[in-house]
Write a protein that holds these residues in place. Structure first.
Motif, PDB file in Angstrom:
ATOM      1  N   UNK A 156       0.848  -1.189   0.000  1.00 18.80           N
ATOM      2  CA  UNK A 156       0.000   0.000   0.000  1.00 18.80           C
ATOM      3  C   UNK A 156       0.879   1.232   0.000  1.00 18.80           C
ATOM      4  N   UNK A 157       0.638   2.116  -0.936  1.00 17.08           N
ATOM      5  CA  UNK A 157       1.391   3.361  -1.000  1.00 17.08           C
ATOM      6  C   UNK A 157       0.750   4.351  -0.033  1.00 17.08           C
TER       7      UNK A 157
ATOM      8  N   UNK B 297      -5.282   1.997 -14.839  1.00 14.79           N
ATOM      9  CA  UNK B 297      -5.791   2.973 -13.881  1.00 14.79           C
ATOM     10  C   UNK B 297      -4.792   3.128 -12.742  1.00 14.79           C
ATOM     11  N   UNK B 298      -4.687   4.310 -12.158  1.00 17.86           N
ATOM     12  CA  UNK B 298      -3.750   4.507 -11.039  1.00 17.86           C
ATOM     13  C   UNK B 298      -4.268   3.843  -9.766  1.00 17.86           C
ATOM     14  N   UNK B 299      -3.406   3.111  -9.091  1.00 19.74           N
ATOM     15  CA  UNK B 299      -3.774   2.434  -7.853  1.00 19.74           C
ATOM     16  C   UNK B 299      -2.734   2.712  -6.777  1.00 19.74           C
ATOM     17  N   UNK B 300      -3.205   2.677  -5.514  1.00 19.66           N
ATOM     18  CA  UNK B 300      -2.322   2.801  -4.363  1.00 19.66           C
ATOM     19  C   UNK B 300      -2.158   1.483  -3.627  1.00 19.66           C
ATOM     20  N   UNK B 301      -2.914   0.445  -4.038  1.00 16.88           N
ATOM     21  CA  UNK B 301      -2.875  -0.846  -3.359  1.00 16.88           C
ATOM     22  C   UNK B 301      -2.601  -1.952  -4.371  1.00 16.88           C
ATOM     23  N   UNK B 302      -1.665  -2.829  -4.035  1.00 16.08           N
ATOM     24  CA  UNK B 302      -1.272  -3.930  -4.916  1.00 16.08           C
ATOM     25  C   UNK B 302      -1.374  -5.241  -4.146  1.00 16.08           C
ATOM     26  N   UNK B 303      -2.213  -6.139  -4.631  1.00 14.06           N
ATOM     27  CA  UNK B 303      -2.301  -7.481  -4.053  1.00 14.06           C
ATOM     28  C   UNK B 303      -1.185  -8.311  -4.641  1.00 14.06           C
ATOM     29  N   UNK B 304      -0.109  -8.481  -3.906  1.00 13.07           N
ATOM     30  CA  UNK B 304       1.114  -9.098  -4.433  1.00 13.07           C
ATOM     31  C   UNK B 304       0.970 -10.602  -4.574  1.00 13.07           C
ATOM     32  N   UNK B 305       0.561 -11.275  -3.495  1.00  8.98           N
ATOM     33  CA  UNK B 305       0.518 -12.737  -3.510  1.00  8.98           C
ATOM     34  C   UNK B 305      -0.416 -13.241  -2.430  1.00  8.98           C
ATOM     35  N   UNK B 306      -1.021 -14.396  -2.687  1.00  8.26           N
ATOM     36  CA  UNK B 306      -1.794 -15.121  -1.710  1.00  8.26           C
ATOM     37  C   UNK B 306      -1.142 -16.488  -1.528  1.00  8.26           C
ATOM     38  N   UNK B 307      -0.604 -16.703  -0.345  1.00  5.64           N
ATOM     39  CA  UNK B 307       0.162 -17.915  -0.064  1.00  5.64           C
ATOM     40  C   UNK B 307      -0.683 -18.858   0.776  1.00  5.64           C
TER      41      UNK B 307
END
Length: 233
Positions: free
Chosen positions: A184-185, A218-228
């Motif tokens: 999250x930025x 689209x510009x985003x402030x949140x990135x769902x990187x990985x689900x482990x």
């Protein structure tokens, strides 16, 4: 992830549930977490905790904070004010007791509340408080065999607000379940994630995985990187 889903179910929350009262009780009771007795009760299982930290240098311009450890465990200073979100963040740096669950909603007492708009419906009721017992705490059924004294926690070890060093988070002896990693930025400086271009390295045993953010339409402030997903042996 599993701890968050548990809290969501017990407090009747979700994307299709109302959180504002508008003069009537909201469907989602997330606002009850403002009550200190609720916070203390919920911290017993999947507890979100604050930790003692120190600065990397004495420079006032160095905003990097590092979690203090003692005997292999983060030094906890108390329960975080927000026990609902189940995210390890800069103000809730440690998560413990991941293999425990409460079997019901914690009773709302109201001792530490003020009548705000979100909770205004409570002050229109004759008996707004919940006079039932504290929920029981139970261990999650699992085939994993842990020693009672084993260290099991997730901790934000380094909170970096500058380019160097990288932020680091460690999951130690966590039980089987689903774990979500997100970026999250937090600051509005320098634009959105497209400009920052974050990279996340994940180490599992002797394996390393590197995830890089790709430019989005689209510009985003949140990135769902990985689900482990960690399974039972």
């Amino acid at each position: 992830w599993d701890c968050g889903v548990d809290a969501e179910i017990r407090y009747r929350c979700g994307h299709d549930r109302t959180i504002e009262g508008n003069g009537k009780p909201p469907e989602c009771k997330r606002a009850d977490f403002r009550d200190k007795p609720v916070q203390e009760s919920e911290a017993r299982a999947c507890g979100m905790l604050q930790a003692q930290t120190y600065r990397r240098t004495t420079s006032t311009s160095d905003l990097t904070s590092i979690t203090k450890f003692s005997d292999g465990q983060p030094v906890v200073t108390g329960a975080n004010i927000n026990q609902f979100h189940k995210w390890v963040l800069f103000d809730s740096r440690v998560m413990k007791d991941l293999d425990w669950r409460l079997d019901a909603k914690s009773p709302y007492d109201g001792r530490d509340e003020q009548p705000v708009s979100l909770l205004s419906w409570r002050w229109q009721e004759k008996n707004p408080f919940e006079q039932y017992p504290q929920p029981n705490i139970n261990k999650v059924a699992s085939r994993q065999q842990f020693k009672e004294d084993e260290n099991r926690w997730i901790a934000l070890q380094t909170d970096a607000r500058q380019d160097d060093p990288p932020e680091t988070t460690t999951m130690r002896n966590v039980p089987a379940g689903r774990y979500q990693i997100a970026v999250y930025k937090f600051s509005n400086d320098h634009g959105n994630l497209d400009v920052v271009n974050p990279t996340v390295s994940i180490y599992i045993g002797n394996s390393q995985f590197t995830c890089r953010y790709d430019r989005c339409k689209k510009p985003y402030d949140l990135w769902n990187v990985a689900n482990i997903v960690i399974g039972d042996p």
